[in-house]
Design a protein around this motif. Structure first.
Motif: not given
Length: 323
Positions: A208-219
């Motif tokens: 996960c990274t701090p970027h919101r979009g990447q976080l949502a995708r990771r979840i």
């Protein structure tokens, strides 16, 4: 005109209808099935059109033969009108489609496809007769493969190069090979989703990274990979991503969903695939529930009926889902 419709397909043709009646039916069908669109036919006197509709799991594949026309999304922003909210994959087989969307102008040439949101404004103009596929995909289903489909809207992609080739080959095969496909249709839909992720260049990350979009995708990816674990929880996924449970819930709420909603949707989709798979026909429904992450078969049956309108046993028996 191509191959005849398969035994389970719905179809319509303007042949044998008076011109005014045919155009009226064509417009009505488009507005109720595709999007709240207005259809302007350029040469009404020579109007000729045809459509064939196939169900592929949760997806709806529309095969269109249409005249020169202009279609304009006329609904309010964020509304699909009478049609179901969907992301459309519009693939041109014959004829160019000049498209206007969110201030961008581009042309979809034969052999290319584009993703559109049937809740947003767009306009498509076809100056000649054309043939196209319109694959209607519910956004919650699509987000399992493309967690941020909005970022890919309005970007023509060629099916004659790169990872677009296998997706294009599958789309072409579906038109005359659906009835003899070796897999159940919900599993075919999963292949479409996977190839679409490759063709659009979606990239996932291992951390996960701090970027919101990447976080949502990771979840969402974590839910997709671990859905069968009955102990999967927002706390566990949040810990794996190095964020708080509250922030995880905020991220998903920003995408219009929740952890429980996504987890149950994933489990139900996998359960429906397993129930439709002939190789698992001897597996008791309770075992299907367990393998899909549900500890309580009764709770699983109630959720399944709520989602599909029929029981798991009726789904396995081949009864169509109810709206």
């Amino acid at each position: 005109m191509g191959v005849p419709p398969s035994k389970d397909a719905e179809s319509w043709t303007s042949a044998g209808l008076a011109t005014g009646q045919a155009i009226s039916q064509w417009r009505e069908w488009a507005a109720s099935t595709i999007a709240p669109i207005e259809v302007e036919v350029f040469d009404a006197d020579s109007f000729s059109a045809r459509w064939i509709s196939h169900g592929i799991g949760q997806l709806r594949l529309l095969h269109l033969y249409a005249p020169a026309q202009r279609v304009t999304h006329t609904g309010t922003e964020g509304s699909a009108g009478r049609a179901s909210p969907s992301i459309q994959l519009v693939y041109s087989r014959r004829g160019a489609m000049k498209t206007l969307m969110e201030g961008k102008s581009f042309t979809i040439e034969p052999g290319q496809f584009v993703l559109l949101d049937n809740r947003r404004f767009y306009q498509m103009e076809m100056r000649t007769e054309h043939e196209a596929l319109d694959l209607m995909m519910p956004q919650p289903w699509l987000e399992r493969h493309l967690p941020d489909p909005g970022a890919l809207l309005g970007r023509p992609i060629d099916t004659r190069e790169g990872w677009g080739r296998p997706l294009g080959a599958l789309l072409e095969t579906l038109m005359d090979g659906l009835d003899v496909a070796p897999l159940p249709r919900p599993l075919i839909a999963e292949q479409i989703g996977s190839l679409l992720a490759l063709a659009t260049g979606f990239e996932d990350t291992n951390t996960c990274t701090p970027h919101r979009g990447q976080l949502a995708r990771r979840i969402l990816r974590r839910i997709e990979s671990d859905y069968a674990d009955p102990a999967l929880s927002p706390e566990r996924v949040a810990e794996a991503c190095g964020i708080s449970k509250r922030y995880l819930q905020t991220l998903l709420a920003g995408s219009g969903t929740s952890f429980v909603q996504e987890l149950n949707a994933m489990r139900l989709e996998r359960a429906s695939d397993l129930l439709a798979d002939p190789r698992a026909r001897s597996l008791p429904v309770a075992d299907v529930a367990y393998r899909s992450g549900f500890l309580d078969p009764g709770y699983f049956t109630r959720l399944f009926r709520k989602r599909f309108g029929i029981t798991p046993s009726e789904w396995r028996a081949g009864h169509p889902p109810q709206s």
